[in-house]
Design an enzyme around this catalytic site. Structure first.
Site, PDB file in Angstrom:
ATOM      1  N   TYR A 148     -17.694   6.505 -27.655  1.00 52.85           N
ATOM      2  CA  TYR A 148     -18.395   5.606 -28.568  1.00 52.85           C
ATOM      3  C   TYR A 148     -19.499   6.349 -29.306  1.00 52.85           C
ATOM      4  O   TYR A 148     -20.482   6.762 -28.685  1.00 52.85           O
ATOM      5  CB  TYR A 148     -19.033   4.452 -27.779  1.00 52.85           C
ATOM      6  CG  TYR A 148     -18.101   3.366 -27.313  1.00 52.85           C
ATOM      7  CD1 TYR A 148     -16.832   3.205 -27.843  1.00 52.85           C
ATOM      8  CD2 TYR A 148     -18.526   2.461 -26.345  1.00 52.85           C
ATOM      9  CE1 TYR A 148     -16.011   2.180 -27.421  1.00 52.85           C
ATOM     10  CE2 TYR A 148     -17.707   1.427 -25.912  1.00 52.85           C
ATOM     11  CZ  TYR A 148     -16.449   1.292 -26.453  1.00 52.85           C
ATOM     12  OH  TYR A 148     -15.653   0.271 -26.028  1.00 52.85           O
ATOM     13  N   LYS A 159     -10.425   6.459 -25.598  1.00 53.80           N
ATOM     14  CA  LYS A 159     -10.389   5.137 -26.199  1.00 53.80           C
ATOM     15  C   LYS A 159     -11.371   5.133 -27.361  1.00 53.80           C
ATOM     16  O   LYS A 159     -12.538   5.511 -27.208  1.00 53.80           O
ATOM     17  CB  LYS A 159     -10.818   4.108 -25.161  1.00 53.80           C
ATOM     18  CG  LYS A 159     -10.984   2.766 -25.735  1.00 53.80           C
ATOM     19  CD  LYS A 159     -11.747   1.887 -24.779  1.00 53.80           C
ATOM     20  CE  LYS A 159     -12.021   0.581 -25.456  1.00 53.80           C
ATOM     21  NZ  LYS A 159     -13.293   0.531 -26.124  1.00 53.80           N
TER      22      LYS A 159
HETATM   23  O1  13P Z   1     -12.437  -1.586 -24.114  1.00 55.78           O
HETATM   24  C1  13P Z   1     -13.120  -2.497 -24.514  1.00 55.78           C
HETATM   25  C2  13P Z   1     -14.355  -2.873 -23.810  1.00 55.78           C
HETATM   26  O2  13P Z   1     -14.535  -2.036 -22.701  1.00 55.78           O
HETATM   27  C3  13P Z   1     -12.717  -3.212 -25.741  1.00 55.78           C
HETATM   28  O3  13P Z   1     -12.953  -4.558 -25.616  1.00 55.78           O
HETATM   29  P1  13P Z   1     -12.837  -5.497 -26.883  1.00 55.78           P
HETATM   30  O4  13P Z   1     -11.397  -5.505 -27.303  1.00 55.78           O
HETATM   31  O5  13P Z   1     -13.323  -6.826 -26.428  1.00 55.78           O
HETATM   32  O6  13P Z   1     -13.701  -4.865 -27.946  1.00 55.78           O
END
Ligand code: 13P
Length: 297
Positions: A166, A200
């Site tokens: 992130y 991710k």
């Molecule tokens: O991996 C996620 C939270 O840990 C993504 O969640 P959301 O799809 O709700 O954004």
């Protein structure tokens, strides 16, 4: 359309490969793609995320939803894993999130502290661990050091490591923001450089990078951007996250573009469970139909 990574191309140790094989080929569609149900929002955002459908505040409901929806795994924190995961005797693979934080303090110096270890994941029968890495945060140095210990433990115990990469912090805000093409592209590359097995990412928004830095000036479609993000991750498999509630059409488009770019799968939370049960299952079914079109060769 780009080819999806095969497990055999990812440089994985035997234990990691066996666990990922279980996730990708013994659950979900079993075609090498993945649909994960994340449920750490109660920590990251607080109970407000459950206002849309209060039953979603009950972890028992979510574990059952993961099972009924045919998910490849459920990503939860240690407290819920200890108390609720075994209600279904491990029928859905567990991804144990090892760190996390609330959104009460500002993200100016974002760092997610550890609450659990890779050994906890082994003890609970998890098939992967998750670590949130805040790329670009002023606390990045401490984050990298904390992450290194997790990576080494995951390597030692044969546990696949999924990095929630992130972009965060003021510097990122001045370079297009956390969802910009620049930031997501960079974050995917960082995760691969730092040894993540799976990364991710948020779906990149080329329109948000506002041509800062200048190398990103020019016309990029969202397909161009997600293609580049998957390439930047190279031998690290990519999962694309859902984000806050959007229209089903927007979510299906995101799913198609991600899978077409060669992502391994999707990790959609709020868009799945912020609606009633039947609607959730219908939405998941549509996502599964999309994944079915993109089997791993
Ligand atoms: O991996 C996620 C939270 O840990 C993504 O969640 P959301 O799809 O709700 O954004």
């Amino acid at each position: 359309m780009s080819a999806r990574l095969r497990l055999s191309s990812c440089g994985l140790s035997a234990g990691k490969r066996a666990r990922l094989h279980r996730i990708l080929y013994k659950h979900g569609l079993g075609n090498g793609t993945a649909l994960f149900l994340p449920y750490d929002q109660g920590l990251e955002h607080g109970p407000r995320d459950f206002f849309a459908d209060p039953v979603a505040g009950d972890p028992r409901y979510i574990v059952r939803l993961a099972l009924e929806g045919g998910f490849n795994g459920i990503a939860i924190q240690i407290g819920l894993a200890e108390k609720f995961y075994w209600d279904y005797a491990g029928e859905v693979p567990l991804i144990l999130k090892l760190n996390g934080k609330t959104d009460i303090p500002s993200d100016a110096r974002a760092l997610s502290p550890l609450h659990a270890s890779v050994e906890d994941a082994v003890r609970l029968g998890a098939d992967a661990v998750g670590y949130t890495l805040y790329v670009g945060s002023p606390a990045q140095e401490d984050d990298f050091a904390q992450y290194r210990v997790v990576r080494q433990e995951a390597q030692r115990l044969g546990m696949p490591l999924i990095v929630w990469a992130y972009p965060r912090g003021e510097a990122i805000e001045h370079k297009g923001g956390k969802d910009s093409f620049y930031a997501v592209h960079y974050a995917a590359r960082v995760a691969s450089e730092l040894g993540a097995d799976v990364v991710k990412v948020n779906f990149p928004h080329p329109e948000k990078h506002t041509a800062v830095p200048a190398d990103y000036a020019g016309e990029f479609s969202s397909q161009d951007a997600i293609d580049a993000v998957v390439r930047a991750a190279n031998r690290t498999m990519v999962l694309v996250s859902g984000g806050s509630r959007a229209s089903d059409e927007v979510m299906f488009e995101k799913a198609h573009e991600s899978m077409s770019a060669g992502a391994t799968g999707l990790i959609f939370g709020r868009n799945v469970w912020q609606r009633d049960h039947e609607e959730s299952l219908k939405f998941v079914d549509r996502l599964r139909q999309i994944l079915a079109k993109y089997p791993t060769p």
